[in-house]
Motif scaffolding. Sequence first.
Motif, PDB file in Angstrom:
ATOM      1  N   GLN A  75     -91.939  -3.544 -83.035  1.00  0.00           N
ATOM      2  CA  GLN A  75     -91.912  -2.076 -82.983  1.00  0.00           C
ATOM      3  C   GLN A  75     -92.127  -1.582 -81.557  1.00  0.00           C
ATOM      4  OE1 GLN A  75     -91.152  -0.186 -85.677  1.00  0.00           O
ATOM      5  NE2 GLN A  75     -90.797  -2.131 -86.696  1.00  0.00           N
ATOM      6  N   SER A  76     -91.183  -1.822 -80.694  1.00  0.00           N
ATOM      7  CA  SER A  76     -91.294  -1.412 -79.295  1.00  0.00           C
ATOM      8  C   SER A  76     -90.797   0.008 -79.118  1.00  0.00           C
ATOM      9  CB  SER A  76     -90.482  -2.360 -78.419  1.00  0.00           C
ATOM     10  OG  SER A  76     -90.548  -1.953 -77.080  1.00  0.00           O
ATOM     11  N   LEU A  84     -99.008  -0.854 -77.060  1.00  0.00           N
ATOM     12  CA  LEU A  84    -100.262  -1.608 -77.136  1.00  0.00           C
ATOM     13  C   LEU A  84    -100.966  -1.365 -78.474  1.00  0.00           C
ATOM     14  CD1 LEU A  84    -101.433  -1.287 -73.451  1.00  0.00           C
ATOM     15  CD2 LEU A  84    -100.992  -3.430 -74.671  1.00  0.00           C
ATOM     16  N   HIS A  85    -100.873  -0.160 -79.007  1.00  0.00           N
ATOM     17  CA  HIS A  85    -101.435   0.078 -80.344  1.00  0.00           C
ATOM     18  C   HIS A  85    -100.707  -0.767 -81.382  1.00  0.00           C
ATOM     19  CE1 HIS A  85    -104.547   3.148 -80.053  1.00  0.00           C
ATOM     20  NE2 HIS A  85    -103.863   3.656 -79.038  1.00  0.00           N
ATOM     21  N   GLU A  86     -99.395  -0.892 -81.237  1.00  0.00           N
ATOM     22  CA  GLU A  86     -98.618  -1.746 -82.147  1.00  0.00           C
ATOM     23  C   GLU A  86     -99.044  -3.205 -82.011  1.00  0.00           C
ATOM     24  OE1 GLU A  86     -96.164  -2.466 -85.201  1.00  0.00           O
ATOM     25  OE2 GLU A  86     -96.429  -0.462 -84.357  1.00  0.00           O
ATOM     26  N   ASP A  87     -99.268  -3.643 -80.769  1.00  0.00           N
ATOM     27  CA  ASP A  87     -99.738  -5.009 -80.539  1.00  0.00           C
ATOM     28  C   ASP A  87    -101.102  -5.232 -81.193  1.00  0.00           C
ATOM     29  OD1 ASP A  87     -97.464  -5.567 -79.018  1.00  0.00           O
ATOM     30  OD2 ASP A  87     -98.445  -5.061 -77.126  1.00  0.00           O
ATOM     31  N   LEU A  88    -102.001  -4.256 -81.047  1.00  0.00           N
ATOM     32  CA  LEU A  88    -103.329  -4.360 -81.668  1.00  0.00           C
ATOM     33  C   LEU A  88    -103.200  -4.498 -83.183  1.00  0.00           C
ATOM     34  CD1 LEU A  88    -105.120  -1.660 -79.523  1.00  0.00           C
ATOM     35  CD2 LEU A  88    -105.827  -4.055 -79.683  1.00  0.00           C
ATOM     36  N   LEU A 132    -105.260  -1.769 -73.062  1.00  0.00           N
ATOM     37  CA  LEU A 132    -105.042  -0.383 -73.489  1.00  0.00           C
ATOM     38  C   LEU A 132    -106.007   0.551 -72.761  1.00  0.00           C
ATOM     39  CD1 LEU A 132    -103.749   1.790 -75.280  1.00  0.00           C
ATOM     40  CD2 LEU A 132    -105.397   1.154 -77.062  1.00  0.00           C
ATOM     41  N   ASN A 133    -107.272   0.168 -72.679  1.00  0.00           N
ATOM     42  CA  ASN A 133    -108.250   0.994 -71.958  1.00  0.00           C
ATOM     43  C   ASN A 133    -107.842   1.182 -70.504  1.00  0.00           C
ATOM     44  OD1 ASN A 133    -109.861   1.320 -74.230  1.00  0.00           O
ATOM     45  ND2 ASN A 133    -111.165  -0.429 -73.719  1.00  0.00           N
TER      46      ASN A 133
END
Length: 145
Positions: A75-76, A84-88, A132-133
């Motif tokens: 989901q890029s 990064l939220h998708e990666d998390l 992400l931070n």
Amino acid sequence: MHHQLVSNAKALLTDIGTEELAHWEIVATMIYKLVKGVPAQQLREAGLGAHFAEHDHAVYPADAAGAPWTAAYIQSQGDPVADLHEDLAAEQKARATYERLIQLTDDPGIKDTLRFLREREVVHFQRFGETLNDVQACLESKKLY
């Protein structure tokens, strides 16, 4: 700072992406060893009859329901925060799947391997969170309002 952040994020994505490919190799090897030489009747009784009919004993990337892997799972968005939220989320889903797989087997070697993979997903989650931070802090520092 921005250049270093981009460089660090790229390195992280490369490292984790490479490790995830190694995870696929580990899982594929486990599956291959588990079904190698197993007679068709026994595979059918274990719920793998459809897989055997389509793929024989070959390893074929699919989910537990038999749906083949597809790049549509990635989901890029092209937005670093969204991606990064998708990666998390993907790391947490993988961790949860490994935990359920551990519950489905009584083989100590398989359990150990799945525990290792689960722990690596936890580490990836932590690393993505750190990145992400950093990305959010960098983006905030660029705002002029």
